[in-house]
Design a protein around this motif. Structure first.
Motif, PDB file in Angstrom:
ATOM      1  N   ASN A 162     101.603  31.355-126.673  1.00 16.72           N
ATOM      2  CA  ASN A 162     100.963  32.145-127.312  1.00 16.72           C
ATOM      3  C   ASN A 162     100.959  33.698-126.567  1.00 16.72           C
ATOM      4  O   ASN A 162     100.237  33.809-125.680  1.00 16.72           O
ATOM      5  N   GLU A 165      98.728  39.953-128.204  1.00 18.93           N
ATOM      6  CA  GLU A 165      99.516  41.291-128.781  1.00 18.93           C
ATOM      7  C   GLU A 165     100.781  41.672-128.171  1.00 18.93           C
ATOM      8  O   GLU A 165     100.778  41.549-127.196  1.00 18.93           O
ATOM      9  N   GLU A 171     106.621  43.821-138.044  1.00 19.55           N
ATOM     10  CA  GLU A 171     105.281  44.139-138.082  1.00 19.55           C
ATOM     11  C   GLU A 171     104.472  42.856-138.521  1.00 19.55           C
ATOM     12  O   GLU A 171     104.647  42.157-139.510  1.00 19.55           O
ATOM     13  N   GLY A 172     103.373  42.698-137.812  1.00 17.26           N
ATOM     14  CA  GLY A 172     102.554  41.524-138.214  1.00 17.26           C
ATOM     15  C   GLY A 172     102.808  40.253-137.048  1.00 17.26           C
ATOM     16  O   GLY A 172     103.150  40.353-136.252  1.00 17.26           O
ATOM     17  N   TYR A 173     102.734  38.965-137.899  1.00 22.47           N
ATOM     18  CA  TYR A 173     103.051  37.792-136.997  1.00 22.47           C
ATOM     19  C   TYR A 173     104.445  37.377-136.922  1.00 22.47           C
ATOM     20  O   TYR A 173     105.390  37.681-137.809  1.00 22.47           O
ATOM     21  N   ASN A 174     104.746  37.097-135.921  1.00 19.98           N
ATOM     22  CA  ASN A 174     106.205  36.742-135.255  1.00 19.98           C
ATOM     23  C   ASN A 174     106.273  35.500-134.754  1.00 19.98           C
ATOM     24  O   ASN A 174     105.433  35.337-133.775  1.00 19.98           O
ATOM     25  N   GLU A 175     107.352  34.599-135.093  1.00 22.10           N
ATOM     26  CA  GLU A 175     107.452  33.506-134.313  1.00 22.10           C
ATOM     27  C   GLU A 175     108.925  33.157-133.903  1.00 22.10           C
ATOM     28  O   GLU A 175     109.873  33.269-134.557  1.00 22.10           O
ATOM     29  N   GLU A 234     101.309  38.461-132.303  1.00 21.53           N
ATOM     30  CA  GLU A 234     101.216  39.733-133.436  1.00 21.53           C
ATOM     31  C   GLU A 234     101.939  41.204-132.931  1.00 21.53           C
ATOM     32  O   GLU A 234     101.485  41.296-131.718  1.00 21.53           O
ATOM     33  N   GLU A 244     102.156  45.119-133.799  1.00 20.95           N
ATOM     34  CA  GLU A 244     101.817  46.369-134.514  1.00 20.95           C
ATOM     35  C   GLU A 244     102.765  47.366-134.026  1.00 20.95           C
ATOM     36  O   GLU A 244     102.602  47.862-132.757  1.00 20.95           O
TER      37      GLU A 244
END
Length: 496
Positions: free
Chosen positions: A45, A48, A106-110, A134, A136
């Protein structure tokens, strides 16, 4: 007795050997442990996602075999420090984020890291590590998406507000494709909000609609993270009407409406005089006194229309229109009482293009139009009435194409075309010539020309070419017509 003891010793030795052999045959071989590659985690994880974010994981080899690994990511934004290598015990692998990658959203990336081991030359099962966080995006934003200033007559200002979105350090750069837009500031660091003053500089504008783009780029660590492009348009009305005294232009001018010209106007090289359709210019100059003219070394653009004729009417000592090397466009115009109505020369070094001349009506002057050019010239749809000396004068020219010319049916005297050329070619098509009043009037006078070729094609009533076949000159008439050609000339003589 000794025999019995030896026999007993032998028997005991045999028994002992059997016991030892039996013991050895019952002992198991040591167990062989297979070589494995283990990862320290199944997911990472990042939290940010921003500048400097990174993490790591470990690859551990268990066993005696040779372990070679290969690592790959299914996303461009996930960067692996050491994508391949050999694990002897434990290897630490670092990962980081490419913030400018197109697939970082933009936002959640995996993303997934594929760990592909090869153990003692045999490929083993691929292991996966999930990496997520995440993001931004830091960017510059503007309160404008376009700007229409409407009609302006002088320089105008407006504000461009910039704001920052995101947590990264952000700088900006402003550019434009127009020289008439100026900015109070074109670059800087953006911490929150900033207002930029934009000036529309009319000194660099010409009459009419102008459009441009303003581009604002947001940069993080010197890389462009986003770009805003928005259009700006303005209609510049710099028209002048009323009384105009003689002067030299200091900037571009536009004339319209009713004008009384009281002196010579000069257009310097690099500037432009634009005369709008329907403009009516009365030239007032005292006679005797200096001749009044419109003299252009720069650009002179006077294009009327069939509905809106431009008029030049002389009252007094009106010389005419002169152009020396600049761009000249003259069409749908009425020129009255000029001494030398139009004189055009593009022999100068600054001349870059041939003049544009068509749909003109010359009346009550001494000379209609005089041409000198190192370019090929195309002139069409001219009408002449009561021009006393010469309708068309050709000086130093290479090639001139004249078409749809309606030469003067009524005049005091003179010649339709006078030639002062050398090694020139003049082609006249679809034109009307008329009967002359005396032996000193000619359809064409080549007496002062040398090695000039005159070709009259599909025209009416061409008869006299003074000097047309001497001094190396030639005159050729083909496809002559028997009656006046209708529908040629300027097309608006009936209005005057």
């Amino acid at each position: 007795m000794k025999f019995i003891e030896l026999n007993s010793l032998f028997r005991n030795a045999v028994i002992l050997g059997i016991i030892i052999m039996s013991t050895q045959s019952c002992k198991k071989d040591p167990e062989v442990v297979p070589t494995l590659l283990k990862t320290s985690t199944a997911e990472i994880n990042l939290g940010e996602i921003k500048t400097g974010v990174s993490s790591n994981f470990q690859l551990t080899s268990e066993g005696e075999g040779l372990v070679i690994y290969a690592l790959s990511s299914n996303k461009d934004w996930l960067v692996i420090s050491t994508p391949s290598g050999v694990v002897t015990d434990t290897s630490t692998i670092s990962i980081s984020v490419l913030l400018t990658a197109e697939d970082l959203q933009e936002g959640y990336n995996e993303a997934e890291i594929s760990v592909s081991p090869t153990i003692d030359g045999v490929e083993s099962e691929v292991q996966l590590i999930k990496v997520f966080g995440e993001f931004e995006k830091t960017m510059v934003k503007s309160d404008l998406d376009s700007k229409d200033l409407g009609v302006i007559k002088s320089s105008q200002n407006f504000n461009l507000s910039l704001s920052k979105l995101g947590s990264e350090d952000l700088s900006y750069v402003i550019t434009t494709n127009a020289n008439w837009l100026n900015f109070s500031k074109v670059e800087g660091e953006l911490t929150s909000n900033e207002s930029i003053e934009v000036t529309v500089n009319t000194d660099s504008l010409s009459y009419g609609l102008s459009e441009a783009n303003i581009t604002v780029q947001g940069l993080v660590n010197g890389e462009i993270w986003n770009e805003i492009i928005f259009p700006v348009k303005v209609f510049f009305d710099n028209t002048t009407s009323g009384v105009i005294e003689g002067h030299t232009l200091s900037k571009d001018e536009t004339w319209s409406g009713e004008i009384i010209l009281k002196g010579t106007v000069t257009v310097p090289l690099g500037l432009e005089l634009l005369i709008l359709p329907g403009t009516k210019i009365t030239i007032e100059s005292q006679s005797p006194g200096p001749q009044t003219s419109i003299t252009a070394f720069g650009s002179l653009i006077a294009n009327g229309s069939m509905e809106e004729i431009i008029e030049f009417v002389g009252v007094g000592n009106w010389k005419g229109i002169e152009s020396y090397g600049g761009n000249i466009e003259l069409s749908y115009a009425y020129i009255n009482r000029a001494i030398y109505a139009v004189y055009i020369s593009t022999l100068q070094d600054n001349a870059t293009t041939s003049p544009t001349i068509h749909h003109l009506f010359f009346e009550n002057g001494d000379l209609g139009i005089s041409l000198s050019s190192r370019f090929e010239i195309n002139v069409s749809h001219l009408s002449f009435k009561n021009v006393m000396s010469q309708n068309i004068q050709l000086n130093k020219v290479n090639k001139v194409n004249l078409s749809e010319i309606d030469f003067a049916e009524y005049r005091y005297g003179g010649t339709d075309m006078s030639f002062f050329t050398s090694d020139g070619v003049v082609v006249v098509k679809n034109s009307n010539f008329y009967e002359k009043d005396s032996a000193f009037q000619y359809d064409a006078d080549l007496s002062k020309a040398t090695n000039t070729s005159l070709k009259i094609q599909n025209s009416f009533n061409f008869k006299t070419a003074e000097g047309g076949n001497s001094n190396g000159n030639t005159t050729e008439i083909t496809d002559a017509v028997d009656s006046k050609i209708e529908g040629i000339g300027c097309g608006f003589t009936d209005r005057y």
